[in-house]
Design an enzyme around this catalytic site. Structure first.
Site, PDB file in Angstrom:
ATOM      1  N   LYS A 160       0.886  -0.773   0.425  1.00 60.05           N
ATOM      2  CA  LYS A 160       0.132   0.116   0.124  1.00 60.05           C
ATOM      3  C   LYS A 160       0.562   1.003   0.410  1.00 60.05           C
ATOM      4  O   LYS A 160       1.280   1.807   1.331  1.00 60.05           O
ATOM      5  CB  LYS A 160      -1.257  -0.068   1.276  1.00 60.05           C
TER       6      LYS A 160
HETATM    7  N1  PMP Z   1      -7.079  -2.541  -3.186  1.00 53.15           N
HETATM    8  C1  PMP Z   1      -6.768  -1.698  -2.999  1.00 53.15           C
HETATM    9  C2  PMP Z   1      -6.160  -0.903  -3.958  1.00 53.15           C
HETATM   10  C3  PMP Z   1      -7.180  -1.605  -1.544  1.00 53.15           C
HETATM   11  O1  PMP Z   1      -6.568   0.040  -1.653  1.00 53.15           O
HETATM   12  C4  PMP Z   1      -7.599  -1.586  -0.489  1.00 53.15           C
HETATM   13  C5  PMP Z   1      -7.888  -1.183   0.910  1.00 53.15           C
HETATM   14  N2  PMP Z   1      -6.543  -1.058   1.119  1.00 53.15           N
HETATM   15  C6  PMP Z   1      -8.070  -3.549  -0.466  1.00 53.15           C
HETATM   16  C7  PMP Z   1      -7.908  -3.713  -1.910  1.00 53.15           C
HETATM   17  C8  PMP Z   1      -8.817  -3.693   0.394  1.00 53.15           C
HETATM   18  O2  PMP Z   1      -7.768  -3.974   1.339  1.00 53.15           O
HETATM   19  P1  PMP Z   1      -8.189  -4.553   2.357  1.00 53.15           P
HETATM   20  O3  PMP Z   1      -9.123  -5.976   2.844  1.00 53.15           O
HETATM   21  O4  PMP Z   1      -6.994  -4.886   3.647  1.00 53.15           O
HETATM   22  O5  PMP Z   1      -8.653  -3.840   3.321  1.00 53.15           O
END
Ligand code: PMP
Length: 316
Positions: A160
């Site tokens: 991220k």
């Molecule tokens: N894809 C992206 C690009 C994101 O920013 C997120 C949010 N963090 C997700 C998928 C979903 O990830 P998570 O379930 O860990 O929040």
């Protein structure tokens, strides 16, 4: 989206009033997108008067992996980060749902694009938070983005990375200005990747399908949770494989998942209803299981929740 304001932040090694958590305009990460972040949720359980953080250890593990990819060394383990977070949340004293944002970044105030020989910093803040996308009863109407999902060979897709969210911002704004709630995003290979900030699942003839981890997706904690629950609790087959654009038009169900969006049905794609245009049965079942689980109402999965406050003492 009901969104409050944080009163405190963990900043420069301690909890300070949010007004004191400031950086200068020359900060490396502000200029070059050299930061990594996380996004967690705390769910308020009124009956137990308890705030539950969902899978914080897993979130902080991914956060540290993102930091590692960007050569951001942090002097904390995932367990230590959970403890810092719990201290912060107790200081905030939330008695409602909240959203938590850890952010690690290249902090030196300097000119020069690189990752080495630049200082690192960590901040965490949390704010009262309702739902993220309007969980419209009718489900979401989405289009396909004209933008491609950032390629793992350009910026780590499974990290991220703040800079990579320029891609998400372009995607989200293009979708909203075109009248859509969100957009489905293809990767450079032309297969479905995810949306601006959530993972995607489709259902075809009772089988749930989601793009694999090598489709330039963020390895979502909710994605992992949903795959597990579908297989182990609902006894539904889940396949991780590439999904073509036109497959989206002929699926029985499509839903998104992520910490922010939680679980959201997509009921229209580019003005075409998905099946009969209402939330499908598998989406409904997984959504209701997820929502009770994150609030501590499924005993078996309490281990995924970290309580913030000391247990209430029973009245004699
Ligand atoms: N894809 C992206 C690009 C994101 O920013 C997120 C949010 N963090 C997700 C998928 C979903 O990830 P998570 O379930 O860990 O929040």
């Amino acid at each position: 989206m009901a969104q409050g304001k944080p009163r405190y932040a963990f900043f420069e090694g301690k909890i300070v009033p949010i007004a004191d958590a400031k950086v200068g305009v020359m900060t490396h990460a502000l200029n070059y997108g050299t930061g990594v972040f996380g996004g967690l949720r705390g769910y308020w359980n009124e009956d137990e008067e308890q705030l539950f953080v969902f899978r914080p250890h897993d979130h902080f593990e991914r956060f540290l992996q993102s930091a590692y990819m960007m050569r951001i060394d942090l002097p904390y383990s995932a367990t230590e980060l959970v403890h810092i977070l719990l201290d912060l949340l107790r200081k905030e004293g939330f008695r409602e749902n909240c959203y938590i944002r850890p952010l690690a970044y290249k902090s030196t105030e300097m000119i020069g694009v690189k990752l080495h020989d630049v200082d690192n910093a960590l901040t965490i803040f949390a704010l009262p938070f309702g739902s993220y996308v309007n969980d419209k009863e009718a489900g979401l109407h989405v289009g396909f983005s004209s933008w491609r999902r950032v390629d793992d060979n350009a910026i780590p897709a499974r990290g991220k990375v703040t800079g990579a969210y320029a891609n998400s911002a372009l995607i989200k704004t293009e979708a909203n200005l075109a009248g859509y709630d969100e957009a489905l995003v293809l990767n450079s290979g032309g297969h479905l990747s995810e949306t601006s900030a959530s993972n995607v699942f489709i259902v075809r003839k009772g089988v749930v399908i989601t793009p694999p981890v090598y489709a330039d997706v963020l390895e979502g904690i909710t994605r992992r949770t949903i795959i597990h629950l579908l297989r182990e609790e609902l006894g539904i087959e889940v396949v991780e494989r590439d999904i073509d654009r036109t497959e989206l038009y002929v699926t029985d169900e499509v839903f998104l998942c992520g910490t922010g969006v939680q679980i959201a049905a997509i009921t229209q794609i580019e003005h075409r209803p998905v099946a009969n245009g209402v939330m499908g049965p598998i989406t409904q079942r997984i959504s209701s299981l997820y929502h009770s689980l994150v609030r501590g109402q499924v005993e078996k999965y309490r281990e995924w929740l970290t309580p913030v406050y000391a247990k209430r003492t029973e009245q004699a």
